[in-house]
Write an enzyme that holds these catalytic residues in place. Structure first.
Site, short mmCIF file in Angstrom:
data_model
loop_
_atom_site.label_atom_id
_atom_site.label_comp_id
_atom_site.label_asym_id
_atom_site.label_seq_id
_atom_site.Cartn_x
_atom_site.Cartn_y
_atom_site.Cartn_z
N HIS A 43 16.16 11.27 -46.61
CA HIS A 43 16.13 9.91 -46.09
C HIS A 43 15.75 9.97 -44.62
O HIS A 43 16.29 10.78 -43.86
CB HIS A 43 17.48 9.24 -46.27
CG HIS A 43 17.53 7.83 -45.79
ND1 HIS A 43 16.66 6.86 -46.26
CD2 HIS A 43 18.30 7.22 -44.85
CE1 HIS A 43 16.91 5.71 -45.65
NE2 HIS A 43 17.89 5.91 -44.79
N HIS A 55 16.27 2.65 -39.70
CA HIS A 55 15.67 3.22 -40.90
C HIS A 55 15.45 2.14 -41.95
O HIS A 55 15.98 1.03 -41.85
CB HIS A 55 16.54 4.36 -41.46
CG HIS A 55 17.99 4.05 -41.57
ND1 HIS A 55 18.67 4.03 -42.78
CD2 HIS A 55 18.94 3.77 -40.63
CE1 HIS A 55 19.95 3.77 -42.58
NE2 HIS A 55 20.14 3.60 -41.29
N CYS A 168 11.23 5.03 -46.91
CA CYS A 168 11.75 5.31 -45.58
C CYS A 168 10.88 6.29 -44.79
O CYS A 168 10.79 6.20 -43.56
CB CYS A 168 13.18 5.83 -45.67
SG CYS A 168 13.35 7.32 -46.68
#
Length: 209
Positions: A43, A55, A168
């Protein structure tokens, strides 16, 4: 000669997979990531200072994530707000700004931080773990990267989340380079394509027999 090449490749892999970045060593505009689901994916986000990261997370269009696998409706779970930054996963979607602890959270476990690498040679990047580096050039000044991340957060304007086309890693690389790129997405897309080709081949084989 062969052993030297193998050792070099293994060294590169170890550096990318296990090199941990301490919060105090982060720089404004750093592209950071943490692993999730036992290391099956990473991530990504942009460090914007004061132990905060911007994010990109799942949006309301949750069915765009693995649509072929998750055909049933998604049951939303109610989460408690973070006492430090107020982030609440079940409410805050899209481009979010959270503390490092929330960013590093993977279920009940807090994962280590890693720094994403830019300008990697094509040959070396092929041996690297997906989602850890790119051949893209990061020519933007770091304060410009932070400004772009803050702008996208303020407007929550990065579109609907999609694992293959808009995730992401796309967000973080866009902030750094103005290019949407995701090595993880390329890998998953390639796997999906090969899976479809394999299914077609098996069907043809069964029809012949």
């Amino acid at each position: 000669m062969v052993m030297k090449i193998i050792n070099k490749v293994l060294t590169i892999l170890m550096q990318l997979m296990w090199k941990v970045v301490r919060p105090e060593d982060l720089n404004l505009g750093d592209h950071v990531y943490r692993y999730g689901l036992y290391g099956l994916y990473s991530h990504h986000g942009i460090y914007v200072g004061n132990k905060y990261v911007i994010h990109f997370t799942r949006t309301e269009s949750k069915r765009t994530i693995f649509p072929s696998l998750f055909k049933t409706s998604y049951k939303q779970e109610i989460s408690s707000p973070c006492p430090e930054c107020g982030y609440q996963e079940s409410i805050h979607r899209g481009v979010v700004k959270t503390c490092l602890n929330c960013f590093q959270q993977d279920g009940k476990k807090v994962q280590s931080l890693h720094r994403y690498e830019y300008r990697w040679p094509l040959l070396r990047s092929k041996f690297a773990r997906r989602g850890t580096c790119t051949t893209l050039l990061d020519t933007k000044l770091l304060h410009q990267v932070v400004d772009k991340a803050n702008e996208l957060h303020a407007e929550n304007s990065f579109g609907d989340y999609n694992l293959i086309n808009n995730n992401c890693e796309h967000f973080a690389t866009y902030c750094r380079t103005d290019n949407r790129a995701s090595e993880q997405a390329a890998f998953f897309s390639d796997c999906e394509l090969k899976s479809k080709e394999a299914k077609k081949w098996i069907k043809k084989l069964l029809r012949r027999n």
